[in-house]
Every structure is written in structure tokens, then in C-alpha cells.
Design a protein around this motif. Structure first.
Motif, PDB file in Angstrom:
ATOM      1  N   HIS A 117      -0.256 -17.659  13.700  1.00  0.00           N
ATOM      2  CA  HIS A 117      -0.682 -17.513  15.091  1.00  0.00           C
ATOM      3  C   HIS A 117      -1.193 -18.836  15.645  1.00  0.00           C
ATOM      4  O   HIS A 117      -1.712 -19.681  14.918  1.00  0.00           O
ATOM      5  CB  HIS A 117      -1.778 -16.453  15.214  1.00  0.00           C
ATOM      6  N   PHE A 118      -1.034 -18.999  16.938  1.00  0.00           N
ATOM      7  CA  PHE A 118      -1.509 -20.216  17.603  1.00  0.00           C
ATOM      8  C   PHE A 118      -3.032 -20.303  17.539  1.00  0.00           C
ATOM      9  O   PHE A 118      -3.593 -21.377  17.339  1.00  0.00           O
ATOM     10  CB  PHE A 118      -1.038 -20.222  19.069  1.00  0.00           C
ATOM     11  N   MET A 119      -3.718 -19.144  17.695  1.00  0.00           N
ATOM     12  CA  MET A 119      -5.182 -19.105  17.640  1.00  0.00           C
ATOM     13  C   MET A 119      -5.622 -18.733  16.227  1.00  0.00           C
ATOM     14  O   MET A 119      -4.914 -18.028  15.507  1.00  0.00           O
ATOM     15  CB  MET A 119      -5.735 -18.069  18.630  1.00  0.00           C
TER      16      MET A 119
ATOM     17  N   THR B 257       1.607 -16.572  21.363  1.00  0.00           N
ATOM     18  CA  THR B 257       2.257 -17.789  20.858  1.00  0.00           C
ATOM     19  C   THR B 257       2.046 -17.936  19.349  1.00  0.00           C
ATOM     20  O   THR B 257       0.965 -17.653  18.831  1.00  0.00           O
ATOM     21  CB  THR B 257       1.692 -19.032  21.567  1.00  0.00           C
ATOM     22  N   ILE B 258       3.113 -18.380  18.661  1.00  0.00           N
ATOM     23  CA  ILE B 258       3.029 -18.667  17.223  1.00  0.00           C
ATOM     24  C   ILE B 258       3.350 -20.152  16.987  1.00  0.00           C
ATOM     25  O   ILE B 258       4.015 -20.788  17.802  1.00  0.00           O
ATOM     26  CB  ILE B 258       4.005 -17.791  16.420  1.00  0.00           C
ATOM     27  N   LYS B 259       2.835 -20.669  15.884  1.00  0.00           N
ATOM     28  CA  LYS B 259       3.117 -22.062  15.487  1.00  0.00           C
ATOM     29  C   LYS B 259       4.063 -22.049  14.281  1.00  0.00           C
ATOM     30  O   LYS B 259       3.916 -21.231  13.382  1.00  0.00           O
ATOM     31  CB  LYS B 259       1.834 -22.788  15.123  1.00  0.00           C
ATOM     32  N   ILE B 260       5.023 -22.985  14.291  1.00  0.00           N
ATOM     33  CA  ILE B 260       6.022 -23.066  13.224  1.00  0.00           C
ATOM     34  C   ILE B 260       6.039 -24.495  12.665  1.00  0.00           C
ATOM     35  O   ILE B 260       5.993 -25.470  13.425  1.00  0.00           O
ATOM     36  CB  ILE B 260       7.419 -22.694  13.755  1.00  0.00           C
ATOM     37  N   LYS B 261       6.160 -24.573  11.357  1.00  0.00           N
ATOM     38  CA  LYS B 261       6.255 -25.891  10.692  1.00  0.00           C
ATOM     39  C   LYS B 261       7.304 -25.788   9.579  1.00  0.00           C
ATOM     40  O   LYS B 261       7.414 -24.767   8.913  1.00  0.00           O
ATOM     41  CB  LYS B 261       4.897 -26.282  10.097  1.00  0.00           C
TER      42      LYS B 261
END
Length: 300
Positions: free
Chosen positions: A224-226, A160-164
Motif C-alpha cells: 500500500h502507498f500508506m 494507490t499501491i507501490k510497486i518495486k
């Protein structure tokens, strides 16, 4: 001479019918025929009609084939003389040769049985080895699947990746899918309530890493999520455990041939191989007995 043999088979020996020796000449044959014809003529006794016909038939055959009959008699005499010339030693040699040929044939049959048994045993061993390897491969796959299921939450976080994005930008699930699908198959997209953050879960860790490395721009911030340190620690742990499963499986494939043979023998101790070996043993005992009888006959 064939017609003589056929006549004898069908009607009996014509000379015996006329009560003559086969060396009788034409005069003796004619005289004997007349005597018998008068004796058994149907005019004197109706019950002798069949005998009369048989006498007549025998006489006609002898008269028409007398030369060939004499040749046949000479041939039979010659054969008897030749047989009588054969000494007891020669007869013994002929019988001994015949027994040896029979024994050699039995030995050849035994060798064929042994050869076939070895082929069957090797084929069975290879088949059992194949089954053994397939079973180990299946167990490995089951272990890997179980490992993936047990750690699916960790894998999901790694994938999982995080996007902003900025306040003046607007991204929908369809738009994010269009932008990130080239990195790998997407499992899930979630947009946060404030509409400025989202998470994308890929099916593989590699796709997630590619997305982080290649997709950062002035409009989107991707990571990355982590946290990096924790992510590397989890990756290392999962990789180590996965390699352990593969290593255990590889140890199975590196078993020695002797070990695999023992495994196959254990699996097949009640199989057709045992039945075949028992049959071979019985055949060997039988040939041994034949050989013993043969030796006793030679020593008489």
C-alpha cells in the motif's frame, strides 16, 4: 288514445271547436256541426274559411273516433275519481315520501363527496411523502458526493499501491496495466524516473487491497502507498463519517406516519385539499338548511 292526444295537441280539442261537451252523442254532434257549417260557410263570408275548415276537420275526427273518444273520457273521469278519493293524509304521505327520497339522494351525494375527498387527500399525502423522501434521498446523494470530493486526496492515497522490481527486470505502463487490470479499474499508472518503481491508483480501495494481497511474487514487491497503521486509521475515519451521513438519512425514513402526515399537511396548507374541504363544508350547510325546511314542513 294516442291519436286523440296527438290531434288535440295539433288542432285543439275538437269538441271545443264544435262548442260541445265531450259526452255529446252522435245526434248532438251532427246537429251542432250542421248549424256551425251554415254559420261559417265560405259562401256567406270569405273571412270564415279557416274556421269552416277547422270545424269540418273536428267533425270528421269525432265521427271516425267517437268510440275511442268516449273511452278516453271515461278513463279521464276514472283518474279524477281516483285522485279525489286520495285523502289529505295520503297526499301528505306521498309528499313526505318524495321529500325523504330527495333527502336520501342528497345524503348519498354528500357521502360520495366525503369519500372522494378522503381518497384525494390520501393520494396527495402519499405524493407529498414520496416527494419528501426523494428530496431527502437527493440531499443524501449530494452530501455523499460532497464528502467524496472533500476527501478525494485521502481516497486517492488509499486506492494507490507501490510497486518495486529487480534491476534486471523491465516493466512498462502497458505491461503493468495488463498485470493489474483484473483487480479493478485503474485510474492512473506512474513509473518513477529510475524505472524500477511505480504507483498504480485504482478507482476503489477494494481493488487496491486485492492487488496487494494477490500480486506479490519473486519479481514484484507490492504494498500500500500508506503505512498500514495510518491506512487503517484513515479508513476507519472515512467509514465513520460516511455511516453518519447514512444514519441521518435513515432517521428520515423512520419518521412516524403521524409526523409525515403533519409534514404533508404543512406542505399542502394552501393546496386543493383546502379548497375541496371548503366546498364540502358549503355542501353540508346547504343540506342542513334543506333538512331544516323539511322538518318545518312536517311540523305544520
Amino acid at each position: 288514445m294516442n291519436n286523440i292526444i296527438e290531434f288535440i295537441k295539433k288542432n285543439g280539442n275538437p269538441f271545443e271547436t264544435l262548442e260541445l261537451d265531450m259526452t255529446a252523442d252522435k245526434k248532438e254532434i251532427k246537429s251542432q256541426y250542421k248549424d256551425l257549417a251554415r254559420k261559417y260557410h265560405p259562401d256567406k263570408n270569405l273571412n270564415t274559411k279557416e274556421i269552416f275548415i277547422k270545424i269540418q276537420k273536428a267533425y270528421e275526427f269525432i265521427v271516425n273516433n267517437l268510440a275511442d273518444i268516449h273511452k278516453y273520457v271515461e278513463h279521464q273521469k276514472f283518474r279524477q275519481q281516483e285522485n279525489s278519493k286520495m285523502s289529505n293524509e295520503q297526499k301528505q304521505y306521498a309528499e313526505d315520501l318524495k321529500r325523504r327520497e330527495q333527502f336520501a339522494e342528497k345524503q348519498r351525494q354528500q357521502d360520495e363527496v366525503v369519500k372522494q375527498m378522503k381518497v384525494n387527500e390520501e393520494m396527495t399525502r402519499l405524493e407529498e411523502q414520496r416527494k419528501f423522501e426523494e428530496n431527502e434521498k437527493k440531499q443524501k446523494q449530494e452530501k455523499l458526493i460532497q464528502f467524496e470530493l472533500q476527501n478525494q486526496d485521502l481516497y486517492k492515497r488509499l486506492n494507490t499501491i507501490k510497486i518495486k522490481w529487480a534491476k534486471d527486470q523491465l516493466y512498462t505502463s502497458d505491461l503493468l496495466s495488463l498485470l493489474f487490470k483484473n483487480y479493478g479499474a485503474i485510474q492512473e499508472i506512474k513509473i518513477k524516473d529510475n524505472k524500477r518503481k511505480a504507483t498504480i491508483t485504482f478507482h476503489t480501495t477494494e481493488a487496491a487491497s486485492n492487488a496487494v494481497i494477490q500480486s506479490n511474487s519473486g519479481f514484484l514487491k507490492v504494498k500500500h502507498f500508506m503505512k498500514e497503521e495510518k491506512r487503517q486509521q484513515v479508513q476507519k475515519q472515512l467509514q465513520t463519517e460516511k455511516e453518519q451521513i447514512n444514519r441521518n438519512d435513515q432517521n428520515v425514513y423512520n419518521l412516524s406516519t403521524d409526523t409525515l402526515n403533519r409534514i404533508s399537511h404543512f406542505y399542502n396548507k394552501d393546496s386543493k385539499i383546502k379548497e375541496g374541504l371548503d366546498e364540502l363544508k358549503r355542501e353540508q350547510e346547504r343540506l342542513k338548511l334543506i333538512n331544516q325546511i323539511y322538518e318545518e314542513e312536517l311540523n305544520k
